[in-house]
Design a protein around this motif. Structure first.
Motif, PDB file in Angstrom:
ATOM      1  N   VAL A 350       0.806  -1.177   0.111  1.00 19.08           N
ATOM      2  CA  VAL A 350       0.027  -0.026  -0.140  1.00 19.08           C
ATOM      3  C   VAL A 350       0.896   1.185  -0.011  1.00 19.08           C
ATOM      4  O   VAL A 350       1.913   1.257   0.625  1.00 19.08           O
ATOM      5  CB  VAL A 350      -0.865   0.062   1.224  1.00 19.08           C
ATOM      6  N   ARG A 351       0.318   2.343  -0.714  1.00 22.77           N
ATOM      7  CA  ARG A 351       0.853   3.600  -0.809  1.00 22.77           C
ATOM      8  C   ARG A 351       0.073   4.655  -0.799  1.00 22.77           C
ATOM      9  O   ARG A 351      -1.101   4.428  -1.483  1.00 22.77           O
ATOM     10  CB  ARG A 351       1.929   3.600  -2.210  1.00 22.77           C
ATOM     11  N   GLY A 352       0.329   5.746  -0.040  1.00 19.64           N
ATOM     12  CA  GLY A 352      -0.616   6.876  -0.155  1.00 19.64           C
ATOM     13  C   GLY A 352      -0.593   7.683   1.021  1.00 19.64           C
ATOM     14  O   GLY A 352       0.250   7.207   2.034  1.00 19.64           O
ATOM     15  N   ALA A 353      -1.180   8.917   1.225  1.00 12.67           N
ATOM     16  CA  ALA A 353      -1.160   9.685   2.157  1.00 12.67           C
ATOM     17  C   ALA A 353      -1.638   9.287   3.681  1.00 12.67           C
ATOM     18  O   ALA A 353      -1.316   9.605   4.728  1.00 12.67           O
ATOM     19  CB  ALA A 353      -1.738  10.949   2.051  1.00 12.67           C
ATOM     20  N   ASN A 354      -2.669   8.004   3.290  1.00 13.42           N
ATOM     21  CA  ASN A 354      -2.902   7.137   4.431  1.00 13.42           C
ATOM     22  C   ASN A 354      -1.845   6.477   5.410  1.00 13.42           C
ATOM     23  O   ASN A 354      -2.147   5.724   6.361  1.00 13.42           O
ATOM     24  CB  ASN A 354      -3.959   6.493   4.135  1.00 13.42           C
ATOM     25  N   VAL A 355      -0.789   6.158   4.832  1.00 10.47           N
ATOM     26  CA  VAL A 355      -0.027   5.085   5.109  1.00 10.47           C
ATOM     27  C   VAL A 355       1.128   5.739   6.274  1.00 10.47           C
ATOM     28  O   VAL A 355       1.484   6.977   6.222  1.00 10.47           O
ATOM     29  CB  VAL A 355       1.141   4.526   4.254  1.00 10.47           C
ATOM     30  N   PHE A 356       1.013   5.323   7.688  1.00  8.58           N
ATOM     31  CA  PHE A 356       1.852   5.775   8.586  1.00  8.58           C
ATOM     32  C   PHE A 356       3.094   6.181   8.365  1.00  8.58           C
ATOM     33  O   PHE A 356       3.665   5.753   7.295  1.00  8.58           O
ATOM     34  CB  PHE A 356       1.769   4.449   9.869  1.00  8.58           C
ATOM     35  N   LYS A 357       3.875   6.890   9.470  1.00  8.53           N
ATOM     36  CA  LYS A 357       5.058   7.331   9.355  1.00  8.53           C
ATOM     37  C   LYS A 357       6.052   6.355   9.780  1.00  8.53           C
ATOM     38  O   LYS A 357       7.150   6.174   8.962  1.00  8.53           O
ATOM     39  CB  LYS A 357       5.149   8.701  10.289  1.00  8.53           C
ATOM     40  N   GLU A 358       5.957   5.831  10.892  1.00  8.62           N
ATOM     41  CA  GLU A 358       6.897   5.049  11.304  1.00  8.62           C
ATOM     42  C   GLU A 358       6.518   4.005  12.619  1.00  8.62           C
ATOM     43  O   GLU A 358       5.476   4.398  13.234  1.00  8.62           O
ATOM     44  CB  GLU A 358       8.111   5.729  11.907  1.00  8.62           C
ATOM     45  N   TYR A 359       7.197   2.970  13.037  1.00 12.13           N
ATOM     46  CA  TYR A 359       7.241   2.416  14.166  1.00 12.13           C
ATOM     47  C   TYR A 359       7.901   2.910  15.003  1.00 12.13           C
ATOM     48  O   TYR A 359       9.148   3.369  14.767  1.00 12.13           O
ATOM     49  CB  TYR A 359       7.602   0.940  14.063  1.00 12.13           C
ATOM     50  N   TRP A 360       7.452   3.271  16.390  1.00 11.96           N
ATOM     51  CA  TRP A 360       8.134   4.327  17.346  1.00 11.96           C
ATOM     52  C   TRP A 360       9.541   3.772  17.674  1.00 11.96           C
ATOM     53  O   TRP A 360       9.465   2.661  17.996  1.00 11.96           O
ATOM     54  CB  TRP A 360       7.045   4.450  18.489  1.00 11.96           C
ATOM     55  N   ASN A 361      10.159   4.460  17.347  1.00 14.42           N
ATOM     56  CA  ASN A 361      11.757   3.798  17.964  1.00 14.42           C
ATOM     57  C   ASN A 361      12.076   2.829  17.489  1.00 14.42           C
ATOM     58  O   ASN A 361      12.862   1.801  17.894  1.00 14.42           O
ATOM     59  CB  ASN A 361      11.758   3.749  19.522  1.00 14.42           C
ATOM     60  N   ARG A 362      11.909   2.514  16.251  1.00 13.13           N
ATOM     61  CA  ARG A 362      11.951   1.007  15.311  1.00 13.13           C
ATOM     62  C   ARG A 362      12.571   1.454  14.073  1.00 13.13           C
ATOM     63  O   ARG A 362      11.868   0.958  13.135  1.00 13.13           O
ATOM     64  CB  ARG A 362      10.856   0.113  15.629  1.00 13.13           C
ATOM     65  N   PRO A 363      13.531   2.084  13.668  1.00 14.71           N
ATOM     66  CA  PRO A 363      13.945   2.404  12.333  1.00 14.71           C
ATOM     67  C   PRO A 363      14.046   1.234  11.475  1.00 14.71           C
ATOM     68  O   PRO A 363      13.722   1.356  10.481  1.00 14.71           O
ATOM     69  CB  PRO A 363      14.974   3.264  12.544  1.00 14.71           C
ATOM     70  N   ASP A 364      14.734   0.095  11.938  1.00 13.39           N
ATOM     71  CA  ASP A 364      15.027  -0.954  11.329  1.00 13.39           C
ATOM     72  C   ASP A 364      13.745  -1.748  10.938  1.00 13.39           C
ATOM     73  O   ASP A 364      13.552  -2.166   9.660  1.00 13.39           O
ATOM     74  CB  ASP A 364      16.034  -1.879  12.061  1.00 13.39           C
ATOM     75  N   VAL A 365      12.707  -1.950  11.886  1.00 16.24           N
ATOM     76  CA  VAL A 365      11.487  -2.599  11.765  1.00 16.24           C
ATOM     77  C   VAL A 365      10.814  -1.660  10.563  1.00 16.24           C
ATOM     78  O   VAL A 365      10.183  -2.348   9.797  1.00 16.24           O
ATOM     79  CB  VAL A 365      10.652  -2.896  12.866  1.00 16.24           C
ATOM     80  N   THR A 366      10.845  -0.420  10.600  1.00 13.11           N
ATOM     81  CA  THR A 366       9.857   0.649   9.874  1.00 13.11           C
ATOM     82  C   THR A 366      10.710   0.250   8.386  1.00 13.11           C
ATOM     83  O   THR A 366      10.023   0.184   7.472  1.00 13.11           O
ATOM     84  CB  THR A 366      10.084   1.971  10.378  1.00 13.11           C
ATOM     85  N   ALA A 367      11.982   0.205   8.328  1.00 15.02           N
ATOM     86  CA  ALA A 367      12.657   0.222   6.800  1.00 15.02           C
ATOM     87  C   ALA A 367      12.196  -0.981   6.174  1.00 15.02           C
ATOM     88  O   ALA A 367      11.976  -0.936   5.067  1.00 15.02           O
ATOM     89  CB  ALA A 367      14.153   0.435   6.978  1.00 15.02           C
TER      90      ALA A 367
END
Ligand code: MLC
Ligand code: AMP
Length: 497
Positions: A350-367
């Motif tokens: 999924v892509r779009g303005a609806n998609v969250f910014k990040e998992y808090w304090n978990r840059p690796d998991v976010t990436a």
């Protein structure tokens, strides 16, 4: 001063009723005023909270809305807490989110006060705003972080899913548009208010539209059906378990009462199901009973809603429709090929303005959760005659029960603290009412035995009630693969035999 669009719209709805509870009706104006006072209390002399985390535990109703808006108006990042969480779970959320302040209703405050004392957090009790004086509020831009919802998943402990105001606005606008929300809509709110379904789909869409919410502390089928027979609402949103429970409640009603409730449902403008798969048989049974074609949609904490059956047009049983306005969807095979034909299944991305910014304090998991800017949901789908159909999840460690997403790994980690459990494996077993039911295979320590009722009692206070295993199987050993890893599909099969 420029207000956040959510607040600007609420101010515009003025004296209209925003929410009613068993203690009365509350206008948009009244709730906006409360939120402004609360923002002043939270600021406590500072100019802007600058995204510092403010957790809150409020009953559904005007104070919950005022808390959410008050945190936003003071520039804070709102962390809704679960009313069903144990003390351990609350402590985890408060620590992980690095919350500095907790807002609680006076009825919730006694329990949370001890936790706040222990964690050295400031506790603001809702009533404190009575003596507050207004201050100048900061200008909060929509790019800023707004909310953090905790979600379980493929990691053992829940992660904080951070959305910005832009994300939240996109999630709301897409649904308001697709589902034709109107200011004269009325909707019941009985879903928990620490998850996106209750917070965004029901509460925030209604408030954006100037509609009226009737809020309840929990889902009580008898109360809900009585209000349905009184034509209290035009829109209804629930998880599949609730539709199953309502269908079975019809069976125990007198003919007169059943007719009156069913007529009430049949007069609604829109009835929606989501958060878990709605079995086609339940979809069809609901239509037979009420004439209503349930609109099934698909979403996730990280993305809001992504796919929906149409408002006008065919609402197909067993399918979740097409992408919502503003949401881009693609399916990708596990070899990374984007699927363009209907015969192949793949992961929903999924892509779009609806998609969250990040998992808090978990840059690796976010990436790791994104590929080329697309969020990887871990859900597998196929397109059939233009409609997406969810086929399952890529992880066996995620269980959906009653619409709650549960991590098998998190439950296993708790069970392993039990003095008699040497090893365990938690799986979801298909269930007609709950979608899946939590089951555990356990290897007892030598010379011990484990009883379901004892285990249930032991779990209470350690994990939320809806995470507690309902089925227990004692085994001598757990099935493993050549590398010694527990084979979850084989564990599932143990419960079939
Ligand atoms: C409760 N019980 C369960 C259970 N939960 N049994 C098996 N599995 C479960 N998951 C048992 C209780 O122990 C109790 O048993 C009895 O059922 C009644 O408990 P309850 O808590 O009173 O149940 P009830 O209030 O009826 O709850 C059912 C429910 C609730 C469906 C209303 O589960 C709920 O609110 N679910 C919605 C969760 C949600 O909002 N998810 C959205 C996440 S966001 P006993 O023996 O003690 O009587 C998301 C994204 C998206 O998913 O797409 O929306
Ligand atoms: P959560 O993480 O609690 O937000 O739950 C999101 C998950 O719920 C998704 O990843 C899906 O697995 C599931 N889900 C939501 N809606 C549906 C649906 N209509 N059909 C099947 N699964 C769904």
């Amino acid at each position: 001063m420029n207000q956040l669009p959510v607040i600007e719209r609420a101010i515009g709805h003025g004296r209209r009723t925003a929410v009613c509870t068993d203690s009365g009706s509350y206008s948009y104006e009244e709730i906006c005023n409360r939120s402004e006072l609360l923002a002043a209390v939270l600021l406590n002399g500072q100019e802007d909270l600058k995204e510092s985390r403010v957790a809150f535990l409020m009953p559904p109703g005007p104070d919950y809305i005022a808390a959410l808006w008050g945190i936003w108006r003071a520039g804070g990042l709102a962390v809704p807490l679960s009313a069903k969480a144990t003390h351990e779970e609350l402590k985890y959320t408060l620590n992980d989110s690095q919350s500095s302040v907790v807002i609680a209703d006076k009825n919730c405050a006694p329990g949370i006060a001890t936790i706040c004392q222990r964690l050295k957090l400031k506790l603001v009790v809702g009533d404190e705003i009575r003596n507050a004086t207004l201050v100048e509020l900061p200008e909060v831009h929509s790019e800023r972080r707004a909310m953090m919802l905790y979600t379980s998943g493929t990691t053992s402990r829940p992660k904080g899913v951070v959305t910005t105001h832009i994300n939240i606005q996109a999630q709301i606008k897409s649904l308001v548009d697709a589902w034709h929300w109107k200011s004269d809509d009325r909707i019941p709110l009985f879903l928990p208010l620490h998850h996106i379904h209750g917070i965004i789909n029901v509460m925030s869409c209604a408030l954006w539209s100037g509609a009226e919410i009737e809020s309840f502390s929990r889902f009580d089928a008898d109360i809900i059906m009585r209000r349905v027979s009184e034509d209290a609402w035009s829109v209804f949103m629930a998880v599949p378990t609730i539709y199953v429970k309502l269908i079975s409640a019809f069976d125990s009603m007198s003919d007169l009462d059943r007719t009156s409730v069913i007529d009430g449902f049949s007069r609604m403008r829109l009835m929606i199901s989501g958060s878990a798969a709605l079995p086609a048989s339940i979809h069809e049974r609901w239509t037979e009973l009420t004439g209503q074609k349930l609109l099934e949609r698909y979403g996730m904490t990280e993305i809001g809603m992504a796919l929906s059956n149409p408002y006008h047009g065919e609402r197909r049983p067993g399918a979740v429709g097409q992408p919502l306005p503003g949401v881009d969807i693609r399916l990708q095979t596990d070899t990374g090929k984007v699927i363009s034909e209907e015969t192949l299944s793949g992961e929903i991305q999924v892509r779009g303005a609806n998609v969250f910014k990040e998992y808090w304090n978990r840059p690796d998991v976010t990436a790791q959760s994104f590929t080329d800017g697309w969020f990887r949901t871990g859900d597998i789908a196929i397109v059939e005659d233009g409609y997406y159909r969810i086929m399952g999840r890529s992880s066996v460690d995620i269980i959906k029960s009653g619409g709650y997403k549960l991590s098998a790994l998190e439950i296993e980690a708790s069970l392993l603290d039990h003095p008699s459990i040497a090893e365990c494996a938690v799986v979801g077993i298909p269930d007609e009412t709950w979608g899946e039911i939590v089951a555990t295979a356990v290897v007892p320590r030598p010379g011990t035995a484990i009883e379901m009722s004892e285990l249930r009692n032991w779990c209470k206070g350690r994990i939320s009630a809806y995470k507690i295993p309902r089925i227990l199987l004692e085994v001598e050993s757990l099935p493993r693969n050549a590398l010694g890893k527990i084979k979850k599909p084989a564990v599932r099969q143990l419960f079939d035999s």
